[in-house]
Design a protein around this motif. Structure first.
Motif, PDB file in Angstrom:
ATOM      1  N   PRO A   6       0.809  -1.222   0.000  1.00  0.00           N
ATOM      2  CA  PRO A   6       0.000   0.000   0.000  1.00  0.00           C
ATOM      3  C   PRO A   6       0.844   1.275   0.000  1.00  0.00           C
ATOM      4  CG  PRO A   6      -0.896  -1.590   1.549  1.00  0.00           C
ATOM      5  CD  PRO A   6       0.436  -2.120   1.103  1.00  0.00           C
ATOM      6  N   THR A   7       1.934   1.265   0.773  1.00  0.00           N
ATOM      7  CA  THR A   7       2.804   2.439   0.803  1.00  0.00           C
ATOM      8  C   THR A   7       3.439   2.689  -0.558  1.00  0.00           C
ATOM      9  OG1 THR A   7       3.312   2.014   3.137  1.00  0.00           O
ATOM     10  CG2 THR A   7       4.792   3.478   1.935  1.00  0.00           C
ATOM     11  N   LEU A   8       3.908   1.619  -1.204  1.00  0.00           N
ATOM     12  CA  LEU A   8       4.505   1.762  -2.527  1.00  0.00           C
ATOM     13  C   LEU A   8       3.488   2.288  -3.539  1.00  0.00           C
ATOM     14  CD1 LEU A   8       6.668  -1.490  -2.706  1.00  0.00           C
ATOM     15  CD2 LEU A   8       7.477   0.856  -2.427  1.00  0.00           C
ATOM     16  N   LEU A   9       2.235   1.830  -3.421  1.00  0.00           N
ATOM     17  CA  LEU A   9       1.186   2.318  -4.320  1.00  0.00           C
ATOM     18  C   LEU A   9       0.958   3.818  -4.134  1.00  0.00           C
ATOM     19  CD1 LEU A   9      -1.814  -0.196  -4.517  1.00  0.00           C
ATOM     20  CD2 LEU A   9      -0.448   0.704  -6.401  1.00  0.00           C
ATOM     21  N   VAL A  10       0.900   4.242  -2.880  1.00  0.00           N
ATOM     22  CA  VAL A  10       0.692   5.665  -2.597  1.00  0.00           C
ATOM     23  C   VAL A  10       1.854   6.485  -3.128  1.00  0.00           C
ATOM     24  CG1 VAL A  10       0.533   7.386  -0.760  1.00  0.00           C
ATOM     25  CG2 VAL A  10      -0.799   5.278  -0.599  1.00  0.00           C
ATOM     26  N   VAL A  11       3.084   6.029  -2.872  1.00  0.00           N
ATOM     27  CA  VAL A  11       4.267   6.750  -3.345  1.00  0.00           C
ATOM     28  C   VAL A  11       4.275   6.829  -4.864  1.00  0.00           C
ATOM     29  CG1 VAL A  11       6.784   6.681  -3.496  1.00  0.00           C
ATOM     30  CG2 VAL A  11       5.653   6.204  -1.314  1.00  0.00           C
ATOM     31  N   ALA A  12       3.978   5.710  -5.525  1.00  0.00           N
ATOM     32  CA  ALA A  12       3.963   5.690  -6.991  1.00  0.00           C
ATOM     33  C   ALA A  12       2.892   6.622  -7.544  1.00  0.00           C
ATOM     34  CB  ALA A  12       3.730   4.271  -7.492  1.00  0.00           C
ATOM     35  N   THR A  13       1.727   6.659  -6.888  1.00  0.00           N
ATOM     36  CA  THR A  13       0.657   7.553  -7.334  1.00  0.00           C
ATOM     37  C   THR A  13       1.069   9.010  -7.197  1.00  0.00           C
ATOM     38  OG1 THR A  13      -1.009   5.930  -6.649  1.00  0.00           O
ATOM     39  CG2 THR A  13      -1.755   8.189  -7.008  1.00  0.00           C
ATOM     40  N   VAL A  14       1.654   9.356  -6.056  1.00  0.00           N
ATOM     41  CA  VAL A  14       2.070  10.738  -5.816  1.00  0.00           C
ATOM     42  C   VAL A  14       3.165  11.158  -6.796  1.00  0.00           C
ATOM     43  CG1 VAL A  14       3.205  12.278  -4.174  1.00  0.00           C
ATOM     44  CG2 VAL A  14       1.400  10.738  -3.394  1.00  0.00           C
ATOM     45  N   VAL A  15       4.153  10.295  -6.989  1.00  0.00           N
ATOM     46  CA  VAL A  15       5.282  10.645  -7.853  1.00  0.00           C
ATOM     47  C   VAL A  15       4.836  10.807  -9.304  1.00  0.00           C
ATOM     48  CG1 VAL A  15       7.471   9.820  -8.814  1.00  0.00           C
ATOM     49  CG2 VAL A  15       7.031   9.629  -6.359  1.00  0.00           C
ATOM     50  N   THR A  16       4.104   9.830  -9.831  1.00  0.00           N
ATOM     51  CA  THR A  16       3.671   9.919 -11.233  1.00  0.00           C
ATOM     52  C   THR A  16       2.691  11.070 -11.437  1.00  0.00           C
ATOM     53  OG1 THR A  16       1.947   8.251 -10.797  1.00  0.00           O
ATOM     54  CG2 THR A  16       4.044   7.468 -11.709  1.00  0.00           C
ATOM     55  N   GLY A  17       1.798  11.269 -10.470  1.00  0.00           N
ATOM     56  CA  GLY A  17       0.855  12.376 -10.577  1.00  0.00           C
ATOM     57  C   GLY A  17       1.543  13.725 -10.516  1.00  0.00           C
ATOM     58  N   ALA A  18       2.539  13.840  -9.635  1.00  0.00           N
ATOM     59  CA  ALA A  18       3.268  15.098  -9.497  1.00  0.00           C
ATOM     60  C   ALA A  18       4.059  15.416 -10.768  1.00  0.00           C
ATOM     61  CB  ALA A  18       4.206  15.027  -8.297  1.00  0.00           C
ATOM     62  N   PRO A  55       9.846  14.457 -22.110  1.00  0.00           N
ATOM     63  CA  PRO A  55      10.896  13.543 -21.631  1.00  0.00           C
ATOM     64  C   PRO A  55      10.287  12.153 -21.389  1.00  0.00           C
ATOM     65  CG  PRO A  55      10.966  15.627 -20.438  1.00  0.00           C
ATOM     66  CD  PRO A  55       9.691  15.632 -21.240  1.00  0.00           C
ATOM     67  N   THR A  56      11.126  11.140 -21.512  1.00  0.00           N
ATOM     68  CA  THR A  56      10.643   9.766 -21.353  1.00  0.00           C
ATOM     69  C   THR A  56      10.001   9.540 -19.984  1.00  0.00           C
ATOM     70  OG1 THR A  56      12.368   8.942 -22.832  1.00  0.00           O
ATOM     71  CG2 THR A  56      11.312   7.339 -21.389  1.00  0.00           C
ATOM     72  N   VAL A  57      10.597  10.102 -18.927  1.00  0.00           N
ATOM     73  CA  VAL A  57      10.059   9.901 -17.588  1.00  0.00           C
ATOM     74  C   VAL A  57       8.665  10.501 -17.460  1.00  0.00           C
ATOM     75  CG1 VAL A  57      11.098  12.003 -16.631  1.00  0.00           C
ATOM     76  CG2 VAL A  57      10.568  10.096 -15.125  1.00  0.00           C
ATOM     77  N   VAL A  58       8.419  11.613 -18.140  1.00  0.00           N
ATOM     78  CA  VAL A  58       7.086  12.227 -18.098  1.00  0.00           C
ATOM     79  C   VAL A  58       6.093  11.385 -18.889  1.00  0.00           C
ATOM     80  CG1 VAL A  58       5.731  14.261 -18.719  1.00  0.00           C
ATOM     81  CG2 VAL A  58       8.021  14.534 -17.753  1.00  0.00           C
ATOM     82  N   GLU A  59       6.520  10.822 -20.007  1.00  0.00           N
ATOM     83  CA  GLU A  59       5.642   9.966 -20.800  1.00  0.00           C
ATOM     84  C   GLU A  59       5.201   8.747 -19.975  1.00  0.00           C
ATOM     85  OE1 GLU A  59       7.517   8.846 -24.412  1.00  0.00           O
ATOM     86  OE2 GLU A  59       7.462  10.866 -25.288  1.00  0.00           O
ATOM     87  N   TYR A  60       6.167   8.156 -19.267  1.00  0.00           N
ATOM     88  CA  TYR A  60       5.820   7.012 -18.415  1.00  0.00           C
ATOM     89  C   TYR A  60       4.870   7.436 -17.292  1.00  0.00           C
ATOM     90  CZ  TYR A  60       9.121   3.707 -20.483  1.00  0.00           C
ATOM     91  OH  TYR A  60       9.767   2.849 -21.341  1.00  0.00           O
ATOM     92  N   ALA A  61       5.145   8.571 -16.669  1.00  0.00           N
ATOM     93  CA  ALA A  61       4.290   9.051 -15.588  1.00  0.00           C
ATOM     94  C   ALA A  61       2.871   9.289 -16.087  1.00  0.00           C
ATOM     95  CB  ALA A  61       4.865  10.329 -14.994  1.00  0.00           C
ATOM     96  N   ARG A  62       2.754   9.911 -17.238  1.00  0.00           N
ATOM     97  CA  ARG A  62       1.432  10.191 -17.810  1.00  0.00           C
ATOM     98  C   ARG A  62       0.683   8.903 -18.139  1.00  0.00           C
ATOM     99  NH1 ARG A  62       0.356  13.765 -23.312  1.00  0.00           N
ATOM    100  NH2 ARG A  62      -1.925  13.630 -23.292  1.00  0.00           N
ATOM    101  N   SER A  63       1.411   7.877 -18.583  1.00  0.00           N
ATOM    102  CA  SER A  63       0.775   6.612 -18.950  1.00  0.00           C
ATOM    103  C   SER A  63       0.350   5.799 -17.730  1.00  0.00           C
ATOM    104  CB  SER A  63       1.733   5.776 -19.811  1.00  0.00           C
ATOM    105  OG  SER A  63       2.059   6.456 -21.002  1.00  0.00           O
ATOM    106  N   PHE A  64       1.233   5.782 -16.712  1.00  0.00           N
ATOM    107  CA  PHE A  64       0.979   4.904 -15.573  1.00  0.00           C
ATOM    108  C   PHE A  64       0.124   5.528 -14.473  1.00  0.00           C
ATOM    109  CE2 PHE A  64       4.890   2.736 -17.150  1.00  0.00           C
ATOM    110  CZ  PHE A  64       4.324   1.485 -17.330  1.00  0.00           C
ATOM    111  N   PHE A  65       0.107   6.852 -14.381  1.00  0.00           N
ATOM    112  CA  PHE A  65      -0.631   7.497 -13.292  1.00  0.00           C
ATOM    113  C   PHE A  65      -2.103   7.070 -13.212  1.00  0.00           C
ATOM    114  CE2 PHE A  65      -3.363  11.070 -11.956  1.00  0.00           C
ATOM    115  CZ  PHE A  65      -3.067  11.057 -10.599  1.00  0.00           C
ATOM    116  N   PRO A  66      -2.867   7.098 -14.302  1.00  0.00           N
ATOM    117  CA  PRO A  66      -4.280   6.689 -14.192  1.00  0.00           C
ATOM    118  C   PRO A  66      -4.450   5.240 -13.752  1.00  0.00           C
ATOM    119  CG  PRO A  66      -3.877   7.850 -16.257  1.00  0.00           C
ATOM    120  CD  PRO A  66      -2.532   7.540 -15.667  1.00  0.00           C
ATOM    121  N   VAL A  67      -3.565   4.368 -14.227  1.00  0.00           N
ATOM    122  CA  VAL A  67      -3.661   2.954 -13.866  1.00  0.00           C
ATOM    123  C   VAL A  67      -3.351   2.751 -12.384  1.00  0.00           C
ATOM    124  CG1 VAL A  67      -2.752   0.641 -14.302  1.00  0.00           C
ATOM    125  CG2 VAL A  67      -3.038   2.257 -16.198  1.00  0.00           C
TER     126      VAL A  67
END
Length: 274
Positions: A6-18, A55-67
Motif C-alpha cells: 500500500p505504501t509503494l502504491l501511494v508513493v507511486a501515485t504521488v510521484v507519477t501524478g506530481a 521527456p521519457t520519464v514524463v511519458e511514463y508518468a502520464r501513462s501509468f498514473f491513471p492505472v
C-alpha cells in the motif's frame, strides 16, 4: 512507515501524478515556447519536434498514473485480494484460497494511515474479518468475529459461550480433507449458530487444544477466533482487535492453489465466505 505494497502504491501515485502535473503546468509550456522560437528562427522540423517532445520519464508518468491511481482507489476503498496462508480458518477457508475482501463494509479508511474518513458500519458477530495483527500491524490476519464491544466471551471445555449462554452447535460428521487440508481429516465438524441466519462450521480434533479464556470485550475492540478451533492463534492468546486495525470483510473465494497437490481446486472457485 514501512514500505509495504500500500505504501509503494501511494508513493507511486504521488510521484507519477506530481510529474504529470508539473509537466502540464511548467515544463510543457516551456518546451512548447522553445519549439515555437526554434520554428520562427527557421529550424528544421526534426529539431522543432525534438524540442516539443516530452521527456521519457514524463511519458511514463502520464501513462501509468491513471492505472496506478485506479488500483490504489479500488484496493483501498472497494475490494482487496488476499491469500490464505494457513489452515486456521478450516473448514470455511483452506490453505491456498485466494479471497476478496470488501473494504467499505466497515467504513472507508485512508491507505497507509488507516484513518477512518467515513463510517459505514461495524463488524458484526459471525463476520469473517481481515485485520492487522495487533502484535505486528504489518501482518494481516483473518479470523471470525465472535465477540463485539460489550460482550462477555468465555471458552471452556472447548465450547464457546457468549454473554453467559453456550453457542448452539450441531454435530455434522467427520471432516474429509483434500490436499493441503488433508491433515485435518477425521476431525469433527460442528455447525455453530449465533442467531437467525448466523451459522457456520467449525473443526474440533478428538484431543485438541483446550485454551480457556473468560473476558469482556471493551469498547472499540473485537474478540476473534479461527474456525479451526484447536489450530488457531487468535484472541484467546493475544487479546482483542482494536477497531483501527480492521481491514475488511471476506466475502468470496476467487481462486485456490493447492500447493500439496500442485493444482487448482476448481470446486472452491466462486464460493462465498460465510
Amino acid at each position: 512507515m514501512s514500505l509495504d505494497f500500500p505504501t509503494l502504491l501511494v508513493v507511486a501515485t504521488v510521484v507519477t501524478g506530481a510529474l504529470w502535473a508539473v509537466d502540464a503546468a511548467w515544463w510543457g509550456p516551456a518546451r512548447r515556447a522553445r519549439a515555437e522560437e526554434a520554428a520562427a528562427a527557421g529550424s528544421d522540423a526534426g529539431t522543432v519536434e525534438r524540442l516539443r517532445r516530452q521527456p521519457t520519464v514524463v511519458e511514463y508518468a502520464r501513462s501509468f498514473f491513471p492505472v496506478i491511481l485506479a488500483v490504489l482507489v479500488l484496493r483501498s476503498f472497494v475490494v482487496e485480494p488476499f491469500r490464505i496462508p494457513s489452515g486456521s480458518m478450516m473448514p470455511t477457508l483452506v490453505t491456498g484460497d485466494f479471497i476478496l475482501v470488501n473494504k467499505y463494509t466497515y467504513g472507508l479508511r485512508l491507505p497507509v494511515l488507516h484513518t477512518e474518513i467515513l463510517d459505514l458500519g461495524d463488524p458484526e458477530r459471525g463476520d469473517v474479518m481481515v485485520f492487522r495483527y495487533p502484535e505486528d500491524p504489518s501482518v494481516d490476519y483473518i479470523k471470525r468475529v465472535v465477540g463485539v464491544p460489550g460482550d462477555t466471551i468465555e471458552y471452556r471445555d472447548r465450547r464457546l459461550y457468549i454473554n453467559g449462554e453456550a453457542v448452539d452447535r450441531d454435530y455434522q460428521g467427520r471432516y474429509d480433507g483434500e490436499g493441503a487440508g488433508s491433515s485435518m481429516t477425521g476431525s469433527r465438524i460442528y455447525r455453530e449458530r449465533y442467531g437467525e441466519g448466523l451459522d457456520h462450521e467449525i473443526l474440533l480434533e478428538e484431543m485438541g487444544n483446550n485454551r480457556e479464556v473468560r473476558t469482556r470485550v471493551p469498547e472499540g475492540h473485537y474478540f476473534v477466533m479461527g474456525d479451526n478451533r484447536d489450530n488457531s492463534r487468535d484472541s484467546r492468546y493475544w487479546g482483542f482487535v482494536p477497531e483501527d486495525h480492521v481491514v475488511g470483510r471476506a466475502f468470496l473465494i476467487w481462486m485456490n492453489w493447492d500447493s500439496v497437490e500442485g493444482t487448482v481446486r476448481l470446486d472452491r472457485i466462486g464460493g462465498g465466505v460465510q
